[in-house]
Design an enzyme around this catalytic site. Structure first.
Site, short mmCIF file in Angstrom:
data_model
loop_
_atom_site.label_atom_id
_atom_site.label_comp_id
_atom_site.label_asym_id
_atom_site.label_seq_id
_atom_site.Cartn_x
_atom_site.Cartn_y
_atom_site.Cartn_z
N THR A 343 0.86 -1.11 0.11
CA THR A 343 -0.06 -0.07 -0.16
C THR A 343 0.93 1.22 0.16
O THR A 343 1.80 1.43 0.60
CB THR A 343 -0.87 0.07 1.39
OG1 THR A 343 -1.80 1.30 1.12
CG2 THR A 343 -0.21 -0.07 2.43
N HIS A 395 2.15 -11.42 14.22
CA HIS A 395 3.18 -11.87 14.96
C HIS A 395 2.71 -13.42 15.40
O HIS A 395 3.52 -14.26 15.97
CB HIS A 395 3.12 -11.00 16.29
CG HIS A 395 4.68 -11.00 17.11
ND1 HIS A 395 5.52 -11.92 16.69
CD2 HIS A 395 5.20 -10.23 17.81
CE1 HIS A 395 6.87 -11.58 17.34
NE2 HIS A 395 6.69 -10.69 17.84
#
Length: 424
Positions: A343, A395
């Protein structure tokens, strides 16, 4: 014969839509393959076309209502004669002919001039024109027979090339109009003027839900780095004309970033993985999602098997997807199957931000504005074109070491673009 107008299959995992706009009224004539109604899904806006020519006999579902796949939207009377635009314009011409029967030529002139004063527009384009108060005469149509498409209107809005339709008519308003305008500021504003309540589109609701789900589900963390864009800028300056001449497309930044990310994904496959229940799915293909801002919201079309494409093919593919997004012509297939997203907030001037994951993907790279800054280079201060990079990752899948290493690999490839050509 009555023909049913039903909600078509909308794509994988999409089961319902919202009726955005009916392009025809009951009784209107319809030509085969002509758009009748526009549907908004949580990913794309699509038009339902007539399967037969005839007349719109019934509208079952009104604008703004939700419908499921296969639901009945309305009914078409095949072969039936309906109302057309020509008879609607006939009454104003008849009085002119009666008032001046001896001069039929002038009576025929207004119909010929009408199309030139207001360029013909497709239904979706006309909706945008009306909503934004644009002057269709200032928009160049690129559709069949010069008709204005939705993409033409969006491009005009981006370039600021359209003038408000109301502007030419303002001088012709009656005398009381200026008085009412001048008197308005003197009094208190009404509640309607202070606030405007607008129903969220299905796309906007989908964006809101997906982003919130990402926050609630993934263990998101962002790591940052910065890249010296000098080498890439020099390379582009040296070869941009030759590249454009040979391939017919400009050499932009996105091909470099796409190739740099793919190199990093190949070295660190966890960044290209996703969670499915208790399993991790490692993907040996590289479908790059490229975030594109449109007037209706952010969409992420997918450039498939980008690792197998050349720089020119990447630039062409991204350009085509961007145009389809702005024109509202993306299909469901264009938005599915991405494994990693890029992006670019820099096009809006963003210097640094933390992008949000596009589930079920495990990583998204945020590009930003190129900003000249004083940097220490070999013990001396130099002004260098720098860009901050941000990698947001899940994560649960990716450890900090893998995330940082991936971003460093991207940085290394961008600062030394020859590495991409040598697969280093």
């Amino acid at each position: 014969m009555t023909v049913e107008i039903r909600v078509p299959v909308l794509g994988e995992s999409v089961t319902e839509a919202t009726v955005g706009q009916w392009f025809k009224k009951v009784g209107d004539a319809v030509v085969k393959d002509e758009p009748i109604v526009e549907l908004e899904t949580d990913k794309v806006t699509l038009e339902v076309n007539a399967t037969e020519s005839g007349r719109l006999e019934e509208i079952v579902v009104a604008e703004g209502e939700d419908v499921e796949v296969g639901a009945l939207l309305g009914q078409l009377l095949a072969g039936g004669a309906g109302n057309t635009s020509a008879p609607a314009e006939a009454p104003p011409e008849e009085p002119a002919a009666v008032a001046a029967p001896a001069t039929p030529a002038p009576a025929a002139t207004p119909p010929a001039a009408a199309p030139s004063s207001a360029a013909p527009a497709l239904p979706a384009a006309q909706k945008l024109i009306d909503e934004n108060g644009l002057n269709p005469a200032s928009i160049t149509g690129t559709g069949k027979d010069g008709r204005i498409t939705k993409g033409d209107v969006l491009e005009a809005m981006e370039n600021g090339g359209s003038s408000p339709a109301a502007a030419p008519t303002a001088p012709a308003a009656s005398a009381p109009a200026p008085a009412s305008v001048s008197a308005a500021p003197s009094g208190p504003r009404s509640e309607e003027a202070r606030e405007e309540r607008v129903k969220m589109t299905r796309l906007r609701k989908s964006i809101a839900n997906r982003l919130k789900d990402a926050q609630n589900t993934a263990a998101m963390l962002t790591t940052y780095n910065e890249v010296d864009m000098g080498a890439m800028l020099d390379l582009r300056a040296e070869y941009k004309e030759l590249f454009l001449k040979k391939h017919g497309v400009k050499l932009g930044f996105m091909s470099f970033f796409t190739k740099a990310c793919i190199a990093g994904l190949k070295e660190l496959p966890a960044v290209n993985a996703e969670i499915d229940g208790d399993d991790l799915i490692y993907k040996n293909y590289y479908n790059m999602g490229i975030a594109v801002g449109t007037p209706t919201g952010l969409v992420v079309p997918v450039l498939r098997d980008a690792d197998q494409l050349s720089f020119a093919e990447v630039e062409k593919g991204i350009g085509e997807l961007g145009k389809k997004a702005r024109d509202g012509k993306l299909s469901m297939a264009d938005l599915q199957g991405g494994t990693f997203t890029i992006t670019n907030g820099g096009v809006y001037g963003s210097l640094m931000s933390s992008p949000i994951l596009n589930p079920p993907q495990a990583g998204v790279l945020g590009m930003h504005k190129i900003q000249e800054r004083p940097m220490a280079v070999n013990g001396e201060i130099e002004i260098r074109p720098m860009m901050y990079l941000a990698l947001t990752y899940d994560h649960r899948i990716i450890d900090g070491k893998e995330a940082v290493t991936f971003l460093v690999r991207v940085k290394e490839a961008l600062e030394d673009p020859q590495r991409l050509l040598l697969d280093l």
